[in-house]
Design an enzyme around this catalytic site. Structure first.
Site, PDB file in Angstrom:
ATOM      1  N   GLY A 124     -58.958  14.575  67.446  1.00 29.12           N
ATOM      2  CA  GLY A 124     -58.517  13.187  67.425  1.00 29.12           C
ATOM      3  C   GLY A 124     -58.496  12.627  66.021  1.00 29.12           C
ATOM      4  O   GLY A 124     -58.464  13.365  65.039  1.00 29.12           O
ATOM      5  N   ALA A 125     -58.492  11.283  65.930  1.00 27.36           N
ATOM      6  CA  ALA A 125     -58.339  10.597  64.641  1.00 27.36           C
ATOM      7  C   ALA A 125     -57.117  11.174  63.923  1.00 27.36           C
ATOM      8  O   ALA A 125     -57.174  11.587  62.770  1.00 27.36           O
ATOM      9  CB  ALA A 125     -59.598  10.723  63.784  1.00 27.36           C
ATOM     10  N   LEU A 126     -56.012  11.194  64.649  1.00 23.34           N
ATOM     11  CA  LEU A 126     -54.822  11.895  64.160  1.00 23.34           C
ATOM     12  C   LEU A 126     -54.278  11.255  62.892  1.00 23.34           C
ATOM     13  O   LEU A 126     -54.280  10.035  62.730  1.00 23.34           O
ATOM     14  CB  LEU A 126     -53.734  11.889  65.238  1.00 23.34           C
ATOM     15  CG  LEU A 126     -54.073  12.561  66.570  1.00 23.34           C
ATOM     16  CD1 LEU A 126     -52.815  12.688  67.428  1.00 23.34           C
ATOM     17  CD2 LEU A 126     -54.733  13.915  66.398  1.00 23.34           C
ATOM     18  N   HIS A 127     -53.832  12.102  61.995  1.00 25.67           N
ATOM     19  CA  HIS A 127     -53.183  11.652  60.763  1.00 25.67           C
ATOM     20  C   HIS A 127     -51.921  12.488  60.568  1.00 25.67           C
ATOM     21  O   HIS A 127     -51.593  13.336  61.415  1.00 25.67           O
ATOM     22  CB  HIS A 127     -54.136  11.776  59.562  1.00 25.67           C
ATOM     23  CG  HIS A 127     -54.754  13.140  59.426  1.00 25.67           C
ATOM     24  ND1 HIS A 127     -54.026  14.247  59.062  1.00 25.67           N
ATOM     25  CD2 HIS A 127     -56.018  13.561  59.646  1.00 25.67           C
ATOM     26  CE1 HIS A 127     -54.812  15.294  59.033  1.00 25.67           C
ATOM     27  NE2 HIS A 127     -56.027  14.921  59.394  1.00 25.67           N
ATOM     28  N   HIS A 129     -51.965  16.229  61.365  1.00 24.31           N
ATOM     29  CA  HIS A 129     -51.854  16.602  62.781  1.00 24.31           C
ATOM     30  C   HIS A 129     -50.412  16.437  63.271  1.00 24.31           C
ATOM     31  O   HIS A 129     -49.911  17.249  64.043  1.00 24.31           O
ATOM     32  CB  HIS A 129     -52.732  15.701  63.653  1.00 24.31           C
ATOM     33  CG  HIS A 129     -54.200  15.819  63.387  1.00 24.31           C
ATOM     34  ND1 HIS A 129     -54.938  14.810  62.824  1.00 24.31           N
ATOM     35  CD2 HIS A 129     -55.068  16.833  63.607  1.00 24.31           C
ATOM     36  CE1 HIS A 129     -56.198  15.187  62.724  1.00 24.31           C
ATOM     37  NE2 HIS A 129     -56.307  16.413  63.172  1.00 24.31           N
ATOM     38  N   ASP A 135     -57.796  24.146  56.850  1.00 26.91           N
ATOM     39  CA  ASP A 135     -58.998  24.811  57.381  1.00 26.91           C
ATOM     40  C   ASP A 135     -58.760  26.320  57.366  1.00 26.91           C
ATOM     41  O   ASP A 135     -58.696  26.975  58.422  1.00 26.91           O
ATOM     42  CB  ASP A 135     -59.288  24.299  58.796  1.00 26.91           C
ATOM     43  CG  ASP A 135     -59.607  22.809  58.790  1.00 26.91           C
ATOM     44  OD1 ASP A 135     -60.535  22.405  58.080  1.00 26.91           O
ATOM     45  OD2 ASP A 135     -58.891  22.041  59.464  1.00 26.91           O
TER      46      ASP A 135
HETATM   47  O1  PAF Z   1     -59.741  21.700  63.345  1.00 23.24           O
HETATM   48  C1  PAF Z   1     -60.241  21.002  64.253  1.00 23.24           C
HETATM   49  O2  PAF Z   1     -59.909  19.832  64.440  1.00 23.24           O
HETATM   50  C2  PAF Z   1     -61.275  21.609  65.171  1.00 23.24           C
HETATM   51  O3  PAF Z   1     -62.098  22.498  64.488  1.00 23.24           O
HETATM   52  C3  PAF Z   1     -60.673  22.280  66.406  1.00 23.24           C
HETATM   53  C4  PAF Z   1     -59.797  23.470  66.053  1.00 23.24           C
HETATM   54  C5  PAF Z   1     -59.849  21.265  67.200  1.00 23.24           C
HETATM   55  C6  PAF Z   1     -61.795  22.790  67.329  1.00 23.24           C
HETATM   56  O4  PAF Z   1     -62.626  21.752  67.730  1.00 23.24           O
END
Ligand code: PAF
Length: 289
Positions: free
Chosen positions: A33-36, A39, A154
């Site tokens: 969540g907390a989409l930016h 995402h 990531d």
């Molecule tokens: O990258 C993330 O937001 C999290 O690590 C994920 C892949 C959704 C797993 O909780």
């Protein structure tokens, strides 16, 4: 698709919604969540390839080391659902903690070795990646997507997810989307919202440190220690010391001493209460300024 996405809370409902849509392809964008914008670029990439796009929103407690970090993590589901819809999501899967980790839950998916012990694993402890691997495995089992979309920011998470998908024989393609950046190069992250304005100004030194190493390589320097020193100097100028700034093999995450092929330069910096991570694959990618 137009209009609001369908929000489902249980694995059973998710599977029921997806069952008649499988032929057109299903893409999963796992998020907390907390989409930016980062995402949204994943959602758009899924939209371009798949008939149905699922965005999962689940703040996964098992991947947080500090209770305070978990408590402070932003939870903005209504806004996230609107943003996901705007980027092309058809379904939002937003389960409760009890749905993902019901009473008696006792299984952990654990990717062993340097993939989870170095870099983030060394700083946050390997329990972090156990939490990530377990929830990603559960999400992939729940949605059974044809492809799952992750951000390159990531980088270690991507390597860990690729490993678990291969090792468990999960029939999902892992798609990696380039890091989305602000105008000054800072990698977009849900955690950036927590930076004070002074910290936000300093944060631009993080991508600049990667660029300094990249420039040194372009200038002919191939010694890993010298490239790392070039990056560290930029951070030091901003009064920052990295938790790590490391040149590693992009597949194994083992340290390298010389750059004679693609290498991952990964950095983590703590700015007040906020950790920032970033990376670049030297030799094949340019960090935007
Ligand atoms: O990258 C993330 O937001 C999290 O690590 C994920 C892949 C959704 C797993 O909780």
């Amino acid at each position: 698709m137009t209009g609001a996405p369908q929000v489902v809370r249980t694995v059973a409902d998710l599977r029921a919604v997806l069952a008649p849509r499988r032929a057109g392809g299903v893409g999963l964008v796992p998020t907390m969540g907390a989409l930016h914008e980062g995402h949204l670029s994943l959602i758009r990439a899924a939209r371009a390839e798949q008939g149905t796009v699922v965005v999962s929103i689940f703040v996964n407690p098992t991947q947080f080391g500090e209770a305070a970090d978990l408590a402070a993590y932003p939870r903005t589901e209504e806004r996230d659902t609107e943003l996901a819809a705007g980027a092309g999501a058809d379904v939002v899967f937003a389960p409760t903690v009890a749905e993902v980790y019901p009473d008696g839950f006792a299984t952990t998916v654990s990717v062993a070795g340097p993939l989870t012990e170095t870099l983030e694993g060394a700083v946050r402890g390997r329990a972090h990646f156990d939490g990530v691997a377990t929830v990603v495995a559960k999400l992939l089992l729940a949605a059974a997507p044809d492809a799952a979309y992750f951000g390159a920011k990531d980088a270690q998470q991507v390597v860990v997810v690729r490993r678990l998908v291969a090792d468990l024989g999960i029939p999902t393609r892992v798609v990696v989307i380039p890091t989305s950046r602000d105008a000054d190069g800072l990698a977009r992250s849900s955690r950036n919202a927590r930076l004070s304005s002074a910290e936000r100004a300093l944060a631009a030194a993080v991508p600049r440190s990667l660029r300094a190493a990249q420039d040194a390589l372009a200038g002919g320097e191939t010694d890993a220690a010298a490239l790392v020193a070039a990056g560290r100097a930029v951070l030091a100028d901003a009064g920052l010391a990295p938790e790590y700034l490391s040149l590693v093999d992009p597949g194994t995450l083992e340290p390298v001493t010389r750059v004679d092929g693609p290498v991952l330069l990964a950095v983590a910096v703590r700015l007040g209460a906020t950790r920032l991570i970033d990376n670049v694959v030297l030799g094949t990618e340019r960090t935007p300024s």
